[in-house]
Design an enzyme around this catalytic site. Structure first.
Site, short mmCIF file in Angstrom:
data_model
loop_
_atom_site.label_atom_id
_atom_site.label_comp_id
_atom_site.label_asym_id
_atom_site.label_seq_id
_atom_site.Cartn_x
_atom_site.Cartn_y
_atom_site.Cartn_z
N PHE A 19 24.70 34.86 57.58
CA PHE A 19 25.85 34.53 56.95
C PHE A 19 25.89 35.13 55.51
CE2 PHE A 19 28.08 31.14 54.62
CZ PHE A 19 29.37 31.66 54.64
N LEU A 23 15.92 37.62 63.01
CA LEU A 23 17.02 37.08 63.79
C LEU A 23 17.23 35.77 64.43
CD1 LEU A 23 17.39 40.63 65.48
CD2 LEU A 23 18.64 40.02 63.20
N ALA A 53 15.63 34.24 53.64
CA ALA A 53 15.52 34.00 54.68
C ALA A 53 14.90 32.50 54.83
CB ALA A 53 14.15 34.85 55.12
N TYR A 86 14.04 19.91 54.34
CA TYR A 86 14.66 20.91 53.72
C TYR A 86 14.72 20.92 52.31
CZ TYR A 86 18.53 24.30 52.65
OH TYR A 86 19.45 25.27 52.39
#
Ligand code: NAD
Ligand code: UD1
Length: 326
Positions: free
Chosen positions: A13, A34, A77, A146
């Protein structure tokens, strides 16, 4: 000859928007596996090379750096979902942490010519410590895999400046939204899911309801993707940003219920809601002080109302185009 820039996660995005802008001035190489990104997020352009590769694999990263010498690296990424990192901490770590180290190790061999390595960190590093707004000097207390990997990664990024002379900066994005954010997963960014529901309501779907985790009082600093792109390019090109960490956000904060009300006003329709328990690891309030990045020239140019209107307009146009085609 044009200078060459690497964007990892460029088919995602935020990456897709950044690539579009960089193509105005540079030869751009995208490295992406991807997993959440899409080729359709990228323009077809003679100055763009797409390389399928996984940043968590040292060999894949080394191959990219054997093929090119980069003036800038934007490392985006990542597994971008906080909830996904809680479901799969090890898998997240391999991409979000190991991937960063592989990129840094490869970049350090080009430290003499590379002008900046810019890392996409996150507001998640601040965790739930209650002092607000979050400044770069605020307490750091990540509460999810995260957030922990983003903190470790940005620390590595800055340390490579000191240890190896690689010029680096890290950007702590707050909640980013805008066209092409993928709404398809339950882990997707909340405004992509909300926008998708709003579009269905506008189209007359009476069965749709937006799921609110918690009571809707959680506060976020939603920043339009074009402002993130401006901030990233500013950090790459500014000498003053070197070896520093910066918040990039919008200068506004809203509860989710306020955001829903604003969206309802924009489209003139009510959105049915269903309530579920708050998610584990969810930060209740997160918003930024952006004075630091303002000192080097950043300005948040989109208010939330402007950003939501543009996003909604974009989605309506997409829907009309797809009806026209089918
Ligand atoms: P996204 O999921 O759309 O983009 C991530 C991209 O990385 C995707 O194209 C995906 O295919 C790719 N990718 C994932 N794992 C990979 C791997 N192992 N090897 C190569 N490519 C891989 O998410 P986004 O919202 O565009 O996020 C971009 C970056 O910004 C991420 O680092 C994210 O953590 C960070 N960030 C995003 C937000 C937000 O609100 N969207 C906020 C703070 C930070
Ligand atoms: C988001 C980003 C993360 C980034 C962080 C920075 C995504 C997927 N996550 O995390 O990459 O580092 O901002 O601040 O882009 N919610 C609902 N209903 C839904 C989905 C979400 O109520 O259908 C709620 C969540 O419980 C949460 C809020 O909306 O309270 C925001 O959730 P989400 O968009 O997943 O973002 P963050 O967890 O803040």
């Amino acid at each position: 000859m044009l200078e060459t820039v690497l964007v990892t996660g460029g088919a995602g995005f935020i990456g897709g928007h950044l690539v579009e802008r960089l193509l105005e001035k540079y030869h751009v190489v995208v490295m992406d596996n991807l997993s959440t990104g899409k080729i359709s997020n990228l323009p077809q352009h003679p100055q763009l090379d797409f390389l399928f590769g996984d940043v968590s694999k040292e060999k894949d990263v080394a191959r990219v750096f054997e093929l090119y010498t980069f003036t800038y690296v934007y490392h985006l990424a990542a597994i971008a979902s906080v909830a996904a990192s809680i479901e799969n901490p090890l898998g997240t770590h391999q991409t979000n942490m190991d991937g960063t180290i592989h990129l840094l190790n490869a970049s350090k061999k080009q430290a003499n010519t590379m002008r900046k390595f810019v890392f996409a960190s996150s507001a998640a590093v601040y965790g739930s410590e209650p002092t607000l707004p979050k400044r770069e000097t605020s307490a750091i207390a990540p509460i999810t895999p995260y957030g922990i990997d983003k903190l470790a990664s940005e620390s590595y990024v800055i340390s490579y400046s000191h240890l190896f002379g690689l010029k680096t900066s890290a950007a702590r994005f707050f909640n980013v939204y805008g066209p092409r954010q993928n709404p398809e997963s339950p882990y997707s960014g909340v405004l992509s899911i909300l926008t998708n529901c709003i579009q269905k309501v506008v189209a007359g779907d009476e069965k749709v309801a937006f799921t609110l985790y918690g009571d809707g009082s959680q506060v976020r600093d939603f920043v339009y993707v074009d402002d993130i792109v401006n901030g990233l390019i500013l950090l790459a090109e500014s000498a003053e940003s070197q070896s520093e960490v910066f918040n990039i956000a919008s200068d506004e904060n809203h509860t989710l219920l306020e955001v829903i009300a604003m969206y309802e006003e924009i489209v003139g329709k009510k959105l049915p809601l269903k309530y579920k328990n708050a998610r584990a690891g969810d930060i209740h309030q997160s918003y930024a002080d952006i004075s630091k990045i303002k000192t080097i020239g950043y300005k948040a140019t989109n208010t939330l109302k402007m950003g939501l209107s543009k996003y909604n307009q974009h989605e309506m146009e997409q829907a009309q185009q797809s009806i026209g085609i089918s």
